[in-house]
Structure formats: structure tokens, C-alpha cells
Design a protein around this motif. Structure first.
Motif, PDB file in Angstrom:
ATOM      1  N   VAL A 140      -5.137   1.461  10.374  1.00 37.85           N
ATOM      2  CA  VAL A 140      -4.420   2.501  11.093  1.00 37.85           C
ATOM      3  C   VAL A 140      -3.634   3.365  10.120  1.00 37.85           C
ATOM      4  O   VAL A 140      -3.375   2.970   8.978  1.00 37.85           O
ATOM      5  N   VAL A 141      -3.253   4.560  10.577  1.00 31.82           N
ATOM      6  CA  VAL A 141      -2.377   5.448   9.829  1.00 31.82           C
ATOM      7  C   VAL A 141      -1.146   5.705  10.691  1.00 31.82           C
ATOM      8  O   VAL A 141      -1.251   5.900  11.901  1.00 31.82           O
ATOM      9  N   VAL A 142       0.036   5.658  10.074  1.00 31.44           N
ATOM     10  CA  VAL A 142       1.291   5.858  10.792  1.00 31.44           C
ATOM     11  C   VAL A 142       1.514   7.354  10.968  1.00 31.44           C
ATOM     12  O   VAL A 142       1.393   8.129  10.016  1.00 31.44           O
ATOM     13  N   ILE A 143       1.840   7.795  12.194  1.00 39.76           N
ATOM     14  CA  ILE A 143       1.998   9.225  12.471  1.00 39.76           C
ATOM     15  C   ILE A 143       3.446   9.651  12.662  1.00 39.76           C
ATOM     16  O   ILE A 143       3.735  10.844  12.636  1.00 39.76           O
ATOM     17  N   THR A 144       4.370   8.709  12.860  1.00 43.29           N
ATOM     18  CA  THR A 144       5.779   9.058  12.995  1.00 43.29           C
ATOM     19  C   THR A 144       6.640   8.021  12.297  1.00 43.29           C
ATOM     20  O   THR A 144       6.207   6.902  12.042  1.00 43.29           O
ATOM     21  N   GLY A 145       7.874   8.391  12.000  1.00 38.55           N
ATOM     22  CA  GLY A 145       8.817   7.459  11.412  1.00 38.55           C
ATOM     23  C   GLY A 145       8.936   7.598   9.910  1.00 38.55           C
ATOM     24  O   GLY A 145       8.344   8.490   9.302  1.00 38.55           O
ATOM     25  N   LYS A 146       9.686   6.700   9.301  1.00 38.71           N
ATOM     26  CA  LYS A 146       9.952   6.784   7.867  1.00 38.71           C
ATOM     27  C   LYS A 146       8.720   6.485   7.021  1.00 38.71           C
ATOM     28  O   LYS A 146       8.644   6.895   5.874  1.00 38.71           O
ATOM     29  N   ASP A 147       7.725   5.790   7.575  1.00 42.13           N
ATOM     30  CA  ASP A 147       6.496   5.461   6.847  1.00 42.13           C
ATOM     31  C   ASP A 147       5.338   6.371   7.249  1.00 42.13           C
ATOM     32  O   ASP A 147       4.166   5.994   7.119  1.00 42.13           O
ATOM     33  N   LYS A 148       5.642   7.585   7.687  1.00 38.22           N
ATOM     34  CA  LYS A 148       4.619   8.521   8.149  1.00 38.22           C
ATOM     35  C   LYS A 148       3.600   8.797   7.050  1.00 38.22           C
ATOM     36  O   LYS A 148       3.949   9.036   5.900  1.00 38.22           O
ATOM     37  N   GLY A 149       2.324   8.725   7.411  1.00 31.49           N
ATOM     38  CA  GLY A 149       1.250   9.009   6.473  1.00 31.49           C
ATOM     39  C   GLY A 149       0.690   7.791   5.765  1.00 31.49           C
ATOM     40  O   GLY A 149      -0.356   7.882   5.128  1.00 31.49           O
ATOM     41  N   SER A 150       1.336   6.646   5.877  1.00 28.90           N
ATOM     42  CA  SER A 150       0.836   5.469   5.169  1.00 28.90           C
ATOM     43  C   SER A 150      -0.220   4.744   6.006  1.00 28.90           C
ATOM     44  O   SER A 150      -0.135   4.678   7.222  1.00 28.90           O
ATOM     45  N   LYS A 151      -1.237   4.225   5.295  1.00 27.91           N
ATOM     46  CA  LYS A 151      -2.320   3.494   5.946  1.00 27.91           C
ATOM     47  C   LYS A 151      -2.136   2.014   5.703  1.00 27.91           C
ATOM     48  O   LYS A 151      -1.546   1.599   4.710  1.00 27.91           O
ATOM     49  N   GLY A 152      -2.629   1.211   6.605  1.00 26.05           N
ATOM     50  CA  GLY A 152      -2.550  -0.231   6.448  1.00 26.05           C
ATOM     51  C   GLY A 152      -3.396  -0.947   7.479  1.00 26.05           C
ATOM     52  O   GLY A 152      -3.890  -0.351   8.433  1.00 26.05           O
ATOM     53  N   LYS A 153      -3.556  -2.243   7.260  1.00 24.94           N
ATOM     54  CA  LYS A 153      -4.338  -3.080   8.148  1.00 24.94           C
ATOM     55  C   LYS A 153      -3.401  -3.751   9.147  1.00 24.94           C
ATOM     56  O   LYS A 153      -2.317  -4.196   8.781  1.00 24.94           O
TER      57      LYS A 153
END
Length: 104
Positions: free
Chosen positions: A9-22
Motif C-alpha cells: 500500500v501507499v499512504v495518502i494522508t498524514g505524516k508518512d504521506k507517500g511512503s510505501k509498505g507491506k
């Protein structure tokens, strides 16, 4: 819930916006997920047993499932999830951008 364990998934909101992870843990009842490397919280932990060290431990916290988008394995972009029924009657998730089957 449109996200399951072991999805990327990719984060779309919050302080970690734009980061990908499992996705490590998905909890449909609460609508929360735990993504590796995202929403890392520090916890001060006392040693509970002899030989177990205490200290500051970094651990992933749960975030809401609505704050992430599934990454399509074919096009590699964050996408909304659609559902399709195959000819044998099974329901599968599909990418809304390219139409690829996500379950494969």
C-alpha cells in the motif's frame, strides 16, 4: 475492507504521506491496519524478566485503512479497488486504473 494482509500500500494522508509498505496486520472489525515502516512509535519498556533488556523500542502503530491506497502489481500506482466476478463465480479485486486482477 479493501486492504488485506501482505498487500502493498501507499499512504495518502498524514505524516508518512507517500511512503510505501507491506501490510503486516489488517483488522476489519476496527478498520485499522499496521504497515511496516509507517507510523513508527517509540515505547519506553522496562525489563520484565531477568536477561530481557529494557529500553526504547520502536514499533509500528495502527493507522486507519482509509488513509492508504492499494498499489497495483501491474501498473505500480496507488489505485482504488474494484470488484469483479469471474466466470467460475469467484469474486476478485481489480485495479480501477488498468483493470488488472489484484488477487494473482
Amino acid at each position: 475492507m479493501h486492504i488485506r494482509s501482505k498487500d502493498t500500500v501507499v499512504v495518502i494522508t498524514g505524516k508518512d504521506k507517500g511512503s510505501k509498505g507491506k501490510v503486516l496486520v489488517a483488522s476489519p472489525k476496527t478498520g485499522k491496519i499496521v504497515v511496516e515502516g509507517v507510523a513508527v512509535a517509540t515505547k519506553h519498556q522496562k525489563p520484565r524478566q531477568q536477561g530481557v533488556p529494557g529500553g526504547i523500542i520502536k514499533k509500528e502503530a495502527a493507522i486507519d485503512a482509509s488513509n492508504v491506497m492499494l498499489v497495483c502489481p501491474k501498473c505500480g500506482k496507488g489505485t482504488r479497488v474494484g470488484y469483479s466476478v469471474l466466470e467460475n463465480g469467484t469474486k476478485v479485486r481489480v485495479c480501477k486504473k488498468c483493470g488488472a486482477n489484484i488477487e494473482a
